[in-house]
Design a protein around this motif. Structure first.
Motif, PDB file in Angstrom:
ATOM      1  N   ARG A  45      54.271 -41.306  17.800  1.00  0.00           N
ATOM      2  CA  ARG A  45      55.516 -41.119  18.549  1.00  0.00           C
ATOM      3  C   ARG A  45      56.735 -41.439  17.695  1.00  0.00           C
ATOM      4  N   TYR A  46      56.595 -42.349  16.742  1.00  0.00           N
ATOM      5  CA  TYR A  46      57.721 -42.708  15.880  1.00  0.00           C
ATOM      6  C   TYR A  46      57.775 -41.815  14.637  1.00  0.00           C
ATOM      7  N   GLN A  94      58.791 -52.419  21.622  1.00  0.00           N
ATOM      8  CA  GLN A  94      58.295 -51.131  22.115  1.00  0.00           C
ATOM      9  C   GLN A  94      56.950 -50.779  21.484  1.00  0.00           C
ATOM     10  N   ILE A  95      56.772 -51.101  20.208  1.00  0.00           N
ATOM     11  CA  ILE A  95      55.483 -50.863  19.559  1.00  0.00           C
ATOM     12  C   ILE A  95      54.377 -51.643  20.267  1.00  0.00           C
ATOM     13  N   THR A 147      58.694 -46.727  12.517  1.00  0.00           N
ATOM     14  CA  THR A 147      57.729 -46.022  11.682  1.00  0.00           C
ATOM     15  C   THR A 147      57.281 -46.898  10.518  1.00  0.00           C
ATOM     16  N   VAL A 148      58.232 -47.584   9.905  1.00  0.00           N
ATOM     17  CA  VAL A 148      57.904 -48.474   8.788  1.00  0.00           C
ATOM     18  C   VAL A 148      57.031 -49.632   9.265  1.00  0.00           C
ATOM     19  N   TRP A 203      51.627 -51.388   8.968  1.00  0.00           N
ATOM     20  CA  TRP A 203      50.451 -52.076   9.515  1.00  0.00           C
ATOM     21  C   TRP A 203      49.219 -51.186   9.427  1.00  0.00           C
ATOM     22  N   LEU A 204      49.400 -49.889   9.730  1.00  0.00           N
ATOM     23  CA  LEU A 204      48.268 -48.969   9.700  1.00  0.00           C
ATOM     24  C   LEU A 204      47.746 -48.792   8.278  1.00  0.00           C
TER      25      LEU A 204
END
Length: 305
Positions: free
Chosen positions: A41-42, A82-83, A208-209, A214-215
């Motif tokens: 979504r981001y 929000q994340i 996004t960052v 994290w991903l």
């Protein structure tokens, strides 16, 4: 304090777009991990948020406004909340169905009212609080999924993973709203839509960052699947950008609690998407819950306007 009537149509459109986006994201979550489904979504929303801001400046030219030093902090805080909220909501879907997961998260209306009073000093009239009560009763009825429950059964149900994650999601969504409202207040312009789009264009790349980093750290192989899902994930990013632009406009022009109360109309759209898009069965208790939510929204509006 309401600074512009634009908040009401913006909030209603935001509710519809969020229900649509969440339904599409629910399908993405079937093929991606929790963080991968949250990231799309981001990541895919960045080009759309920048396009919205650029398009607005072309259509309605405004000088770039002065911003307070703490704007970046509140963008980051609201974005991180929000994340967390989105990840918790996706988790709730995996425990229960789409409608029930969203219903638990909609307790954010009462949580937002309490937090905005404590953190922002925003007050609501008594009739608006009665409206909140009707709305919470409605979403709790929706959360039962049509099962008949006594009081003890209902209290035990609140301890189930779907309820815990859904309610926690609502808490972090409420914190998101407060962070974004404080950020928009730090943008010194008399055009709230412009302020909302600026904050959106600042927040989404930061998100996004944060989640992308994290991903990459925890699930590097998942990043390839995020990019390969671009056909559906692009829809999520587009709907997320439009919906967030509307939510941010609402937060820029009206008290957080009032926006979140009216935003409960999302459950009506959620039921429609759950029934027609995800093929989930609609029960009579869900219709009754919807009536309670609608009554709560009307009472809140009557008390605040």
């Amino acid at each position: 304090m309401i600074t512009s009537p634009i908040w009401l149509p913006a909030t209603l459109v935001a509710g519809a777009l969020q229900a649509w986006r969440t339904a599409v994201q629910r399908r993405v979550s079937d093929t991606l991990s929790l963080n991968g489904a949250g990231l799309v979504r981001y990541l895919y929303g960045i080009p759309f948020t920048i396009t919205l801001l650029a398009l607005y400046r072309v259509l309605f030219p405004h000088p770039w406004p002065r911003m307070d030093a703490n704007v970046l902090f509140f963008c980051a805080a609201g974005g991180l909340a929000q994340i967390i909220a989105t990840n918790l909501l996706i988790s709730a879907f995996r425990y229960r169905n789409f409608v029930a997961g969203t219903a638990y998260s909609k307790t954010e209306a009462v949580q937002g009212a309490a937090l905005s009073f404590l953190l922002l000093g925003e007050r609501l009239p008594p009739l608006a609080w009665i409206g909140i009560g009707f709305g919470v009763a409605g979403v709790m009825l929706l959360s039962t999924g049509g099962r008949k429950m006594g009081l003890m059964d209902f209290l035990r149900a609140l301890g189930q993973p779907a309820a815990v994650t859904g309610i926690a999601s609502g808490f972090f969504f409420a914190l998101t709203a407060i962070g974004i409202r404080r950020a928009t207040q730090g943008v010194h312009t008399d055009t709230p839509i412009f302020a909302a789009l600026i904050i959106l264009a600042m927040t989404v790349p930061m998100q996004t960052v944060m989640q992308g980093g994290w991903l990459l750290w925890r699930e590097p192989a998942e990043m390839r699947r995020v990019f390969s899902s671009w056909r559906v994930s692009g829809q999520v990013g587009f709907l997320s950008a439009l919906g967030s632009a509307c939510w941010f406009t609402g937060f820029a022009t009206a008290p957080v609690a009032l926006v979140r109360i009216v935003g409960q109309v999302e459950v009506a759209f959620t039921m429609a998407f759950g029934h027609f898009y995800l093929r989930e069965t609609m029960r009579r208790s869900e219709v009754a819950g919807l009536v309670l939510v609608a009554t709560g929204v009307v009472l809140a509006l009557a008390g605040a306007l």
